[in-house]
Design an enzyme around this catalytic site. Structure first.
Site, PDB file in Angstrom:
ATOM      1  N   GLY A 158      37.424  39.892  44.455  1.00 10.59           N
ATOM      2  CA  GLY A 158      36.624  39.192  45.449  1.00 10.59           C
ATOM      3  C   GLY A 158      35.179  39.008  45.014  1.00 10.59           C
ATOM      4  O   GLY A 158      34.441  38.210  45.591  1.00 10.59           O
ATOM      5  N   ASP A 173      44.658  49.912  44.050  1.00 12.08           N
ATOM      6  CA  ASP A 173      43.990  48.785  43.377  1.00 12.08           C
ATOM      7  C   ASP A 173      42.863  49.280  42.479  1.00 12.08           C
ATOM      8  O   ASP A 173      42.298  48.500  41.713  1.00 12.08           O
ATOM      9  CB  ASP A 173      43.440  47.777  44.399  1.00 12.08           C
ATOM     10  N   LYS A 226      31.053  41.490  37.280  1.00  9.63           N
ATOM     11  CA  LYS A 226      31.182  41.926  38.682  1.00  9.63           C
ATOM     12  C   LYS A 226      29.893  41.606  39.426  1.00  9.63           C
ATOM     13  O   LYS A 226      28.818  42.029  39.000  1.00  9.63           O
ATOM     14  CB  LYS A 226      31.457  43.429  38.720  1.00  9.63           C
TER      15      LYS A 226
HETATM   16  P1  AMP Z   1      36.561  47.943  45.867  1.00  7.36           P
HETATM   17  O1  AMP Z   1      36.157  48.737  47.045  1.00  7.36           O
HETATM   18  O2  AMP Z   1      35.462  47.592  44.959  1.00  7.36           O
HETATM   19  O3  AMP Z   1      37.722  48.519  45.129  1.00  7.36           O
HETATM   20  O4  AMP Z   1      37.042  46.541  46.473  1.00  7.36           O
HETATM   21  C1  AMP Z   1      38.131  46.362  47.351  1.00  7.36           C
HETATM   22  C2  AMP Z   1      38.359  44.894  47.572  1.00  7.36           C
HETATM   23  O5  AMP Z   1      37.250  44.323  48.285  1.00  7.36           O
HETATM   24  C3  AMP Z   1      38.497  44.081  46.309  1.00  7.36           C
HETATM   25  O6  AMP Z   1      39.412  43.052  46.565  1.00  7.36           O
HETATM   26  C4  AMP Z   1      37.108  43.542  46.109  1.00  7.36           C
HETATM   27  O7  AMP Z   1      37.087  42.392  45.322  1.00  7.36           O
HETATM   28  C5  AMP Z   1      36.683  43.251  47.541  1.00  7.36           C
HETATM   29  N1  AMP Z   1      35.213  43.255  47.694  1.00  7.36           N
HETATM   30  C6  AMP Z   1      34.397  44.327  47.683  1.00  7.36           C
HETATM   31  N2  AMP Z   1      33.122  43.949  47.850  1.00  7.36           N
HETATM   32  C7  AMP Z   1      33.105  42.607  47.960  1.00  7.36           C
HETATM   33  C8  AMP Z   1      32.089  41.613  48.153  1.00  7.36           C
HETATM   34  N3  AMP Z   1      30.803  41.931  48.243  1.00  7.36           N
HETATM   35  N4  AMP Z   1      32.479  40.323  48.219  1.00  7.36           N
HETATM   36  C9  AMP Z   1      33.767  39.986  48.109  1.00  7.36           C
HETATM   37  N5  AMP Z   1      34.760  40.858  47.945  1.00  7.36           N
HETATM   38  C10 AMP Z   1      34.454  42.158  47.865  1.00  7.36           C
HETATM   39 MG    MG Z   2      38.340  47.956  43.335  1.00  3.98          MG
END
Ligand code: AMP
Ligand code: MG
Length: 487
Positions: free
Chosen positions: A87, A247, A108
Site C-alpha cells: 500500500g 504478511d 517504501k
Molecule cells: P504493515 O503494518 O507495514 O505491515 O502494513 C500493513 C498493510 O497496511 C500493508 O498492506 C501496507 O501496505 C498497508 N499500509 C501501511 N501504512 C500505509 C500507508 N501509509 N498507506 C497505505 N498503505 C499502508
Molecule cells: Mg508489512
C-alpha cells in the site's frame, strides 16, 4: 545511475501485482546511501550521490526499473485479511548480486497504490530512520535481514497524529514474497498461481531444492528451518519484532518490515513493544510459537501441491511442522551456549547447559537486568571470582543468587578445553557492546524531525556498524536508558 535489473516477478502475470509508478515528491534530499551494499549489488555508484536522492525518492526511474505493487494477503493479529498488498511500497526491480544471488529492490513511502485502501502511501521520516538503523545493525549482528540501501527526506509533510516530515527508504531483500503472498492466492483457491509462485521462489531463493523428490515439501522444510534459525537469533539478541503478522514473515527467512520493533533493555520474558498488540500476541516469549503458527498458515496454502491425496498432503505438512520445535530449540541452545562461552563438550548433556542458561534468564527476568549489558559483562569475567564480578552484580537485585549462578557457570567452564582468554574472545565476538537501543533511536529521530539535524542519526549509525568493538568516547550508546529516557 546504472542498476543491472533482471526482473522476473513481472513475468508471473498480472494477478500477482499492480504496475504503479512512484508519486513524485517535492524536494528529495539524501540522508544516507549505502555505497557498500550498492557495490555488492553491482550498482555503479560513481554518480550515485548526485542521482540517489532522485532515484531513491522515486522521482527518477532508473533504466530497466519496472515498478509494481505486490499483491498479498495476511493474518493480522490472527484475523485473515484476503487483500493487503503493497500500500505504500513498490518493487522497483530485481538484480543479481556479485555473490550470484538475486535480490529485490523495494521503495517504501512512494505514494498510493492499488492496495493503499485509506492510507496515503507515504512514510514519515521517523520510521525510515528507525528501519535504516535497525536493519543495518541487524546485518552486522549477523541476523538475516532486509538491508537498507538509501534513505531520503521528501520535503513534504505527512499527516499522522500531527504533521511529520516524510521520507522514503529503499530496502533490499532476498525476496519480498511473504507467507501472506501465498495466502493471497490460496484464499482465492487459485492453486495454479500458488504453484507459479512456489516455483518462482524455489528457483530464486532455494535453487538447491528444484531436484528434490517433492520440491514443495522440501520448500516448506527449508522455510521452516530458516525461520526457526532466525527467531532463535532474535531471542538471543533480545529483539522483539512487534508485528509478526503473516504478511510480515518473509519466505526467505529474513527479518522484514521493521515497524514497532525494538531491542530489549531491561529483560522481561513477556515484553511487548507494539502499542496495538494489546493481548501480547507478539510478546518476546511468544515469538517462537508465532513462528510455527505462521508456518502452519504457509503449509495450508501448499497442501494441494504436496499431494493429490488430501490426507497424504496433511501428513507431509505435519511431518515438516513437527520438526520446528526441535530445530528452533537446537538453534537457540547453540546460540545461547556461545553467548555463555560454552562449547559442546562430551562431558555435558545439552539439557544441563539449557538449564544453566534458563536459570540466568530467570534471574535477569526477576531483576529486569539489562539484556545486552548482562552478556557484555559476563563476556569479560574470568574463570575465577574476581573484582569484576561486581559489574554483573550491579545489574541484579540479589547478588548472592548471581554468585550461586556464577559458581555453577565456572564449574561448567572447567569442562571447556579452551583457555580463559580464548573463551572471553569467543564470547565477545557474539555478545555486542552496542545494540540499537530504542531511546537512542528516538533521540536520532527527534533531532532529525524537530531540528532537521541528522548528525545524531549518522553518529549512532556509525557506532552500530561496529557492534562488537568497544569504541572510545561512545560509552553512552552502551548504556541502558535512564527511567525518564525509556520510550
Ligand atoms: P504493515 O503494518 O507495514 O505491515 O502494513 C500493513 C498493510 O497496511 C500493508 O498492506 C501496507 O501496505 C498497508 N499500509 C501501511 N501504512 C500505509 C500507508 N501509509 N498507506 C497505505 N498503505 C499502508
Ligand atoms: Mg508489512
Amino acid at each position: 545511475m546504472q542498476i543491472p535489473f533482471e526482473n522476473r516477478y513481472v513475468t508471473l502475470g498480472e494477478g500477482f501485482f499492480d504496475r504503479t509508478s512512484p508519486t513524485p515528491v517535492k524536494k528529495p534530499e539524501l540522508i544516507e546511501f549505502n555505497y557498500a551494499l550498492a557495490s555488492e549489488l553491482g550498482i555503479a555508484t560513481d554518480q550515485a550521490s548526485a542521482l540517489a536522492a532522485d532515484v531513491f525518492s522515486g522521482n527518477r526511474l532508473p533504466e530497466g526499473a519496472e515498478p509494481l505493487a505486490m499483491a498479498y494477503a495476511g493474518h493480522q493479529f490472527a484475523h485473515f485479511v484476503p487483500q493487503l498488498g503493497d500500500g505504500r511500497a513498490l518493487l522497483l526491480g530485481e538484480v543479481t548480486g556479485l555473490d550470484g544471488a538475486r535480490y529485490d529492490i523495494h521503495l517504501k513511502g512512494t505514494g498510493r497504490t492499488f492496495f493503499s485502501r485509506n492510507g496515503d502511501g507515504r512514510s514519515a521520516l521517523g520510521p525510515v530512520l528507525r528501519e535504516y538503523l535497525v536493519s543495518e545493525a541487524m546485518n552486522v549482528l549477523k541476523v538475516p535481514t532486509t538491508r537498507a540501501l538509501a534513505a531520503v527526506t521528501t520535503g513534504e509533510p505527512v499527516a499522522r497524529e500531527r504533521l511529520l516530515p516524510g521520507g522514503v527508504i529503499t530496502r533490499v531483500a532476498s525476496s519480498f514474497v511473504r507467507v501472506g503472498t501465498f495466502q493471497y492466492f490460496a484464499a482465492r483457491e487459485d492453486y495454479d498461481a500458488v504453484r507459479l509462485l512456489a516455483d518462482y521462489v524455489i528457483e530464486k531463493n532455494y535453487p538447491q531444492l528444484a531436484d528434490s523428490k517433492n520440491p514443495y515439501v522440501a520448500f516448506l522444510q527449508a522455510v521452516m528451518e530458516r525461520q526457526a534459525a532466525l527467531i532463535a537469533q532474535w531471542m538471543q539478541s533480545g529483539f522483539i519484532h512487534g508485528v509478526m503478522n503473516t504478511d510480515n514473515m518473509s519466505i526467505a527467512g529474513e527479518t522484514i518490515d521493521y515497524g514497532p520493533c525494538a531491542f530489549m533493555d531491561a529483560y522481561d520474558h513477556d515484553q511487548v513493544f507494539s502499542s496495538i498488540d494489546r493481548q501480547g500476541r507478539y510478546a518476546y516469549s511468544n515469538q517462537p510459537s508465532i513462528g510455527l503458527w505462521n508456518l502452519t498458515r504457509l503449509a495450508e496454502t501448499l497442501l494441494p501441491l504436496f499431494d493429490e491425496d488430501p490426507q497424504a498432503a496433511v501428513n507431509a505438512a505435519q511431518q515438516v511442522l513437527q520438526g520446528y520445535a526441535e530445530s528452533y530449540a537446537s538453534h537457540w541452545l547453540a546460540g545461547m551456549q556461545a553467548k555463555c562461552g560454552l562449547t559442546a563438550c562430551r562431558h555435558i548433556k545439552n539439557q544441563e547447559d539449557k538449564a544453566l542458561v534458563e536459570d540466568l534468564l530467570d534471574l535477569m527476568d526477576e531483576s529486569h537486568a539489562d539484556f545486552s549489558l548482562t552478556f557484555y559483562h559476563l563476556s569479560r569475567l574470568a574463570d575465577q571470582p574476581s573484582e569484576q564480578d561486581k559489574n554483573l552484580h550491579a545489574l541484579f537485585a540479589d547478588h548472592a543468587r548471581v554468585d550461586d549462578w556464577l559458581t555453577r557457570w565456572r564449574q561448567r567452564l572447567r569442562l571447556e578445553a579452551q583457555s580463559n582468554q580464548a573463551r572471553q574472545e569467543a564470547m565477545q565476538a557474539v555478545n555486542p557492546v552496542y545494540i540499537p537501543r530504542n531511546h537512542q533511536i528516538e533521540a536520532a529521530i527527534r533531532a532529525a524531525e524537530d531540528q532537521g539535524d541528522f548528525s545524531v542519526f549518522h553518529e549512532l549509525h556509525a557506532v552500530l556498524q561496529n557492534p562488537y568493538l568497544q569504541q572510545e568516547g561512545k560509552e553512552k550508546y552502551m548504556q541502558a536508558p535512564e527511567p525518564e529516557e525509556v520510550v
